[in-house]
Design an enzyme around this catalytic site. Structure first.
Site, PDB file in Angstrom:
ATOM      1  N   ASN A   9       0.867  -1.181   0.000  1.00  0.00           N
ATOM      2  CA  ASN A   9       0.000   0.000   0.000  1.00  0.00           C
ATOM      3  C   ASN A   9       0.906   1.234   0.000  1.00  0.00           C
ATOM      4  OD1 ASN A   9      -1.807   2.051   0.531  1.00  0.00           O
ATOM      5  ND2 ASN A   9      -2.294   1.374   2.610  1.00  0.00           N
ATOM      6  N   LYS A  11       0.122   4.300  -0.298  1.00  0.00           N
ATOM      7  CA  LYS A  11      -0.488   5.495   0.321  1.00  0.00           C
ATOM      8  C   LYS A  11      -0.239   6.728  -0.564  1.00  0.00           C
ATOM      9  CE  LYS A  11       0.028   3.159   4.710  1.00  0.00           C
ATOM     10  NZ  LYS A  11       0.241   3.220   6.158  1.00  0.00           N
ATOM     11  N   HIS A  94      -9.119   1.223   5.188  1.00  0.00           N
ATOM     12  CA  HIS A  94      -7.815   1.413   5.821  1.00  0.00           C
ATOM     13  C   HIS A  94      -7.963   2.339   7.031  1.00  0.00           C
ATOM     14  CE1 HIS A  94      -3.705   2.579   6.582  1.00  0.00           C
ATOM     15  NE2 HIS A  94      -3.373   1.434   6.011  1.00  0.00           N
ATOM     16  N   GLU A  96      -6.307   4.732   8.041  1.00  0.00           N
ATOM     17  CA  GLU A  96      -6.122   6.172   7.748  1.00  0.00           C
ATOM     18  C   GLU A  96      -7.390   6.752   7.133  1.00  0.00           C
ATOM     19  OE1 GLU A  96      -2.515   5.533   5.579  1.00  0.00           O
ATOM     20  OE2 GLU A  96      -1.581   4.886   7.462  1.00  0.00           O
ATOM     21  N   GLU A 166      -5.145  -5.050  10.718  1.00  0.00           N
ATOM     22  CA  GLU A 166      -4.086  -4.075  10.927  1.00  0.00           C
ATOM     23  C   GLU A 166      -4.317  -3.345  12.254  1.00  0.00           C
ATOM     24  OE1 GLU A 166      -2.158  -2.919   6.939  1.00  0.00           O
ATOM     25  OE2 GLU A 166      -3.883  -1.633   7.205  1.00  0.00           O
ATOM     26  N   GLY A 172       2.823   2.042  10.801  1.00  0.00           N
ATOM     27  CA  GLY A 172       3.770   3.138  10.616  1.00  0.00           C
ATOM     28  C   GLY A 172       4.508   3.515  11.889  1.00  0.00           C
ATOM     29  N   SER A 212       3.767  -2.395  10.249  1.00  0.00           N
ATOM     30  CA  SER A 212       5.225  -2.455  10.437  1.00  0.00           C
ATOM     31  C   SER A 212       5.846  -3.803  10.071  1.00  0.00           C
ATOM     32  CB  SER A 212       5.598  -2.048  11.863  1.00  0.00           C
ATOM     33  OG  SER A 212       5.209  -0.700  12.096  1.00  0.00           O
TER      34      SER A 212
HETATM   35  P1  PGA Z   1       3.154   0.085   7.687  1.00  0.00           P
HETATM   36  O1  PGA Z   1       1.681   0.315   7.124  1.00  0.00           O
HETATM   37  O2  PGA Z   1       3.669  -1.174   7.064  1.00  0.00           O
HETATM   38  O3  PGA Z   1       3.926   1.314   7.246  1.00  0.00           O
HETATM   39  O4  PGA Z   1       3.032  -0.011   9.172  1.00  0.00           O
HETATM   40  C1  PGA Z   1       0.806  -0.766   6.978  1.00  0.00           C
HETATM   41  C2  PGA Z   1      -0.484  -0.265   6.361  1.00  0.00           C
HETATM   42  O5  PGA Z   1      -0.898   0.861   6.645  1.00  0.00           O
HETATM   43  O6  PGA Z   1      -1.119  -0.992   5.571  1.00  0.00           O
END
Ligand code: PGA
Length: 250
Positions: A9, A11, A94, A96, A166, A172, A212
């Protein structure tokens, strides 16, 4: 055997030229795998990515989609628009989108139903926040997210659903759920899908872990029996790291 998948992803990262460059690197570096490999560049770069990857095993997927067929929804993208440029899979829900754009279970139910009715595959994201886990409510939160947005779907829709657990506290942040925490939650998810549908539906659904995932922890997380791959954020922006994560799934 369930389908294993590693999806990147991207983003809101990578311009058109950076997208081209990263895809070139990925095409050169990705190891052979029986898992599905997906990348999700931003909307404006989807057409270019599909054209560039034409015929390759890497699937280009979208990060979001609107629930309506078309109309007065300034700034939005419909399922038909995605399908028309060759996109067959969309990430929905997601954290976010939930946190910064106010997407709730009711909206995600509509978006998912629309994607399914248009024949698309959905990577449906969900997961608890840190306070939920600290309060011991993580199972309850995850169960209600799934129930509210997905459990109204008919059995037949589940062939188009990929789940992505997640935990928000791991996205992140550099903090990952331990492989045991991931396995515990994935087994729980499979159980509630079995209870809401059938053991066969639950057994067939791919459940990704996200938060992560890095080259150094991917193999251990992917080795867990109910973890069928990963949804990768930060590490998917680097061809070497993403390739190492794909290699970790075998
Ligand atoms: P990340 O994000 O691997 O940077 O923690 C995962 C995601 O948001 O799908």
């Amino acid at each position: 055997m369930r389908k294993q998948i590693v999806a990147g992803n991207w983003k809101m990262n990578k311009t058109a030229s950076e997208t081209r460059a990263l895809l070139e690197e990925l095409q050169a570096q990705l190891p052979a795998t029986s898992a599905g490999v997906m990348v999700a560049p931003t909307f404006v770069n989807l057409t270019g990515a599909v054209e560039q990857l034409g015929g390759s095993a890497i699937e280009v997927v979208a990060q979001n989609m609107h629930f309506a067929d078309s109309g007065a929804y300034t700034g939005e993208i419909s399922a038909d628009m995605l399908a028309d440029i060759g996109i067959q899979t969309v990430i929905l829900g997601h954290s976010e989108r939930r946190a910064y754009f106010g997407e709730d279970d009711a909206l995600l139910e509509k978006k998912t139903a629309q994607a399914i009715s248009k024949g698309m595959q959905v990577i449906f994201c969900f997961g608890e926040e840190l306070e939920d886990r600290k309060a011991g409510k993580h199972f309850e939160v995850v169960a209600s997210q799934l129930k509210n947005a997905l459990f109204g779907l008919p059995d037949t829709a589940w062939g188009q659903i990929i789940l992505a657990y997640e935990p928000v506290w791991a996205i992140g942040t550099g903090e990952t759920a331990s492989p045991e925490q991931a396995q515990e939650m994935h087994a729980f998810i499979r159980k509630i899908v079995a209870d809401a549908y059938t053991p066969e539906v639950a057994d067939a659904v791919t459940i990704l872990y996200g938060g992560s995932v890095k080259p150094g922890n991917a193999a251990e997380i992917f080795s867990k029996p109910d973890v069928d791959g990963g949804l990768i954020g930060g590490a998917s922006l680097n061809a070497e790291d993403f390739s190492a994560i794909v290699a970790a799934i075998g």
